[in-house]
Scaffold this motif. Sequence first.
Motif, PDB file in Angstrom:
ATOM      1  N   PRO A  86       0.807  -1.214   0.000  1.00 20.79           N
ATOM      2  CA  PRO A  86       0.000   0.000   0.000  1.00 20.79           C
ATOM      3  C   PRO A  86       0.842   1.266   0.000  1.00 20.79           C
ATOM      4  N   ASN A  87       1.998   1.208   0.660  1.00 24.76           N
ATOM      5  CA  ASN A  87       2.862   2.388   0.732  1.00 24.76           C
ATOM      6  C   ASN A  87       4.146   2.130  -0.051  1.00 24.76           C
ATOM      7  N   PHE A  88       4.658   3.200  -0.671  1.00 22.62           N
ATOM      8  CA  PHE A  88       5.842   3.041  -1.507  1.00 22.62           C
ATOM      9  C   PHE A  88       6.755   4.229  -1.264  1.00 22.62           C
ATOM     10  N   ALA A  89       7.854   4.003  -0.516  1.00 20.42           N
ATOM     11  CA  ALA A  89       8.782   5.080  -0.195  1.00 20.42           C
ATOM     12  C   ALA A  89      10.212   4.560  -0.274  1.00 20.42           C
ATOM     13  N   PRO A  90      10.707   4.289  -1.492  1.00 21.49           N
ATOM     14  CA  PRO A  90      12.072   3.764  -1.630  1.00 21.49           C
ATOM     15  C   PRO A  90      13.110   4.756  -1.126  1.00 21.49           C
ATOM     16  N   ARG A  91      14.119   4.258  -0.469  1.00 21.91           N
ATOM     17  CA  ARG A  91      15.169   5.117   0.091  1.00 21.91           C
ATOM     18  C   ARG A  91      16.398   5.131  -0.821  1.00 21.91           C
ATOM     19  N   PRO A  92      17.028   6.286  -0.957  1.00 22.29           N
ATOM     20  CA  PRO A  92      18.301   6.317  -1.685  1.00 22.29           C
ATOM     21  C   PRO A  92      19.284   5.355  -1.031  1.00 22.29           C
ATOM     22  N   GLY A  93      20.033   4.637  -1.848  1.00 24.75           N
ATOM     23  CA  GLY A  93      21.004   3.691  -1.317  1.00 24.75           C
ATOM     24  C   GLY A  93      20.498   2.278  -1.251  1.00 24.75           C
ATOM     25  N   SER A  94      19.189   2.093  -1.364  1.00 26.85           N
ATOM     26  CA  SER A  94      18.657   0.739  -1.299  1.00 26.85           C
ATOM     27  C   SER A  94      19.137  -0.065  -2.500  1.00 26.85           C
ATOM     28  N   LEU A  95      19.768  -1.198  -2.227  1.00 31.58           N
ATOM     29  CA  LEU A  95      20.250  -2.064  -3.309  1.00 31.58           C
ATOM     30  C   LEU A  95      19.106  -2.526  -4.194  1.00 31.58           C
ATOM     31  N   ALA A  96      17.919  -2.670  -3.611  1.00 32.03           N
ATOM     32  CA  ALA A  96      16.785  -3.222  -4.345  1.00 32.03           C
ATOM     33  C   ALA A  96      16.439  -2.399  -5.577  1.00 32.03           C
ATOM     34  N   TRP A  97      16.700  -1.083  -5.527  1.00 34.84           N
ATOM     35  CA  TRP A  97      16.273  -0.202  -6.628  1.00 34.84           C
ATOM     36  C   TRP A  97      17.440   0.297  -7.469  1.00 34.84           C
ATOM     37  N   ALA A  98      18.640  -0.231  -7.237  1.00 33.40           N
ATOM     38  CA  ALA A  98      19.821   0.275  -7.935  1.00 33.40           C
ATOM     39  C   ALA A  98      20.108  -0.521  -9.204  1.00 33.40           C
ATOM     40  N   ASP A  99      20.436   0.172 -10.278  1.00 37.31           N
ATOM     41  CA  ASP A  99      20.920  -0.447 -11.511  1.00 37.31           C
ATOM     42  C   ASP A  99      22.433  -0.268 -11.581  1.00 37.31           C
ATOM     43  N   GLN A 100      23.055  -0.997 -12.508  1.00 36.47           N
ATOM     44  CA  GLN A 100      24.494  -0.835 -12.704  1.00 36.47           C
ATOM     45  C   GLN A 100      24.776   0.525 -13.345  1.00 36.47           C
ATOM     46  N   PRO A 101      25.915   1.170 -13.043  1.00 28.09           N
ATOM     47  CA  PRO A 101      26.993   0.683 -12.169  1.00 28.09           C
ATOM     48  C   PRO A 101      26.772   0.996 -10.685  1.00 28.09           C
ATOM     49  N   ASP A 102      25.675   1.723 -10.360  1.00 30.47           N
ATOM     50  CA  ASP A 102      25.441   2.077  -8.963  1.00 30.47           C
ATOM     51  C   ASP A 102      25.305   0.844  -8.071  1.00 30.47           C
ATOM     52  N   HIS A 103      24.686  -0.206  -8.599  1.00 28.31           N
ATOM     53  CA  HIS A 103      24.452  -1.388  -7.779  1.00 28.31           C
ATOM     54  C   HIS A 103      25.767  -1.961  -7.251  1.00 28.31           C
ATOM     55  N   ASN A 104      26.747  -2.119  -8.126  1.00 27.70           N
ATOM     56  CA  ASN A 104      28.051  -2.640  -7.687  1.00 27.70           C
ATOM     57  C   ASN A 104      28.748  -1.674  -6.736  1.00 27.70           C
ATOM     58  N   ARG A 105      28.621  -0.372  -7.012  1.00 27.82           N
ATOM     59  CA  ARG A 105      29.242   0.634  -6.136  1.00 27.82           C
ATOM     60  C   ARG A 105      28.669   0.544  -4.718  1.00 27.82           C
ATOM     61  N   LEU A 106      27.357   0.354  -4.621  1.00 30.13           N
ATOM     62  CA  LEU A 106      26.714   0.281  -3.311  1.00 30.13           C
ATOM     63  C   LEU A 106      26.986  -1.045  -2.607  1.00 30.13           C
ATOM     64  N   ARG A 107      27.049  -2.110  -3.388  1.00 34.70           N
ATOM     65  CA  ARG A 107      27.208  -3.438  -2.790  1.00 34.70           C
ATOM     66  C   ARG A 107      28.645  -3.682  -2.321  1.00 34.70           C
ATOM     67  N   ARG A 108      29.595  -3.049  -2.997  1.00 37.51           N
ATOM     68  CA  ARG A 108      31.006  -3.339  -2.739  1.00 37.51           C
ATOM     69  C   ARG A 108      31.423  -3.138  -1.275  1.00 37.51           C
ATOM     70  N   PRO A 109      31.029  -2.041  -0.603  1.00 39.92           N
ATOM     71  CA  PRO A 109      31.519  -1.832   0.770  1.00 39.92           C
ATOM     72  C   PRO A 109      31.098  -2.909   1.757  1.00 39.92           C
ATOM     73  N   ILE A 110      29.947  -3.564   1.525  1.00 36.65           N
ATOM     74  CA  ILE A 110      29.450  -4.539   2.501  1.00 36.65           C
ATOM     75  C   ILE A 110      29.678  -5.982   2.081  1.00 36.65           C
ATOM     76  N   ALA A 111      30.204  -6.190   0.876  1.00 33.13           N
ATOM     77  CA  ALA A 111      30.322  -7.556   0.348  1.00 33.13           C
ATOM     78  C   ALA A 111      31.138  -8.454   1.271  1.00 33.13           C
ATOM     79  N   GLY A 112      32.190  -7.909   1.884  1.00 32.41           N
ATOM     80  CA  GLY A 112      33.069  -8.720   2.721  1.00 32.41           C
ATOM     81  C   GLY A 112      32.397  -9.298   3.948  1.00 32.41           C
ATOM     82  N   ALA A 113      31.283  -8.683   4.375  1.00 29.02           N
ATOM     83  CA  ALA A 113      30.588  -9.169   5.579  1.00 29.02           C
ATOM     84  C   ALA A 113      29.719 -10.381   5.301  1.00 29.02           C
ATOM     85  N   PHE A 114      29.505 -10.707   4.020  1.00 31.25           N
ATOM     86  CA  PHE A 114      28.567 -11.778   3.676  1.00 31.25           C
ATOM     87  C   PHE A 114      29.206 -12.876   2.827  1.00 31.25           C
TER      88      PHE A 114
END
Length: 405
Positions: A86-114
């Motif tokens: 019912p509600n739609f409020a995507p946040r900047p930085g959310s991986l779910a809504w990112a396309d390349q190359p932003d997606h890789n840029r955002l995912r890179r800092p946290i990849a090592g934790a997973f």
Amino acid sequence: MSEEISTLTEQVPPVREWPALDLDGTEFDPVLAGLMREGPLTRIRLPHGEGWAWLATRYDDVKLITNDPRFGRAEVTRRQVTRLAPNFAPRPGSLAWADQPDHNRLRRPIAGAFTVGAMKRLRPRAQAILDELVDDVVRDGPPADLVERVLEPFPITVVSEVMGVPVADRERVHAWTRQIISTSGGAEAADRAKKGMYGWITDTVRARAASTDEDVYALLGAAVGRGEISEEEAVGLAGPLQIGGEAVTHNCGQMLFLMLSRPELAERMREPEARGPVLDELLRFIPHRSSVGLARIALEDVELHGHRIGAGEPVYVSYLAANRDPEVFPDPDRIDPDRDPNPHLAFGNGPHYCTGAVLARLQTELLVDTLLERLPAMRLAVPADEVVWRRKTMIRGPRTLPVTW
């Protein structure tokens, strides 16, 4: 040209209404089953948003669309696409809504934790957390609600370990998480919890800017400090990860329900060599969500199965349907513990493959193995048809799972 366009127009399937159904147990959505029978591509209208969207249900099409740069997520944030939420409020930085190359840029800092290595290091601590919860259940004796006592607190606590939530803050972070994922309390309570959670995340990312630790908040704080991502993006990245244990809670709830209502599955799970294959088959089989997830937008005209998906048109894929494609999974509506191969898409596909898939798999294995080992006589404390299931929610699962032993 006009004849070709006319032919394509005639082939456009009708728009089907897809209401938000409250389904019991592990029943497969009858609307989705009907759409699968209609064709590889259909058109749907969901309860909220505007207009209609294409829906792909075949395994090969789902893999193609989710790995094809001609279909993007970022454009959805600027549109009112037909949707379940019912509600739609995507946040900047959310991986779910990112396309390349932003997606890789955002995912890179946290990849090592997973990574697999990080999860191996986490495993003893996760097992200790789980053992403590199960110790309490055993001490208190039957009956027990597995959701309340184990399936909910375990992933919340493990995620806090991975994220780096300070021990002093865990009680309130866990309270916010429970409120956000709860089906009770209403939208206002969930919104208050989100504001509290995201405010705390902002403060935590700032506080960890100089940290050299390897938890997620430290990695995000350092990435902001280096200018790789903005603070707003770091907060948008962290939020979904912090509440990401919800899927483990409810997926495991469905799996355990199936094992407890079909004892032969539990017996197979007690065979060490069968555990992995049975878990994969249950991941393939369980309807882990209601309806469909997040849309994509066609960034150019795409021809698929004689249909023209026009540039700008929204497209959904159904992983649930792909996991029941008879061309890939013979007799797909049957749980087959010996299914081989089993290339299910339970964790997604392509660039948006679940960030926490290795963590989710680790927690699922530990939960199932530990409960079956520690409570060998475990059985449902009520008839299977009296188990209460979640309502008005996107992630399906039992609201309570009462067991005795």
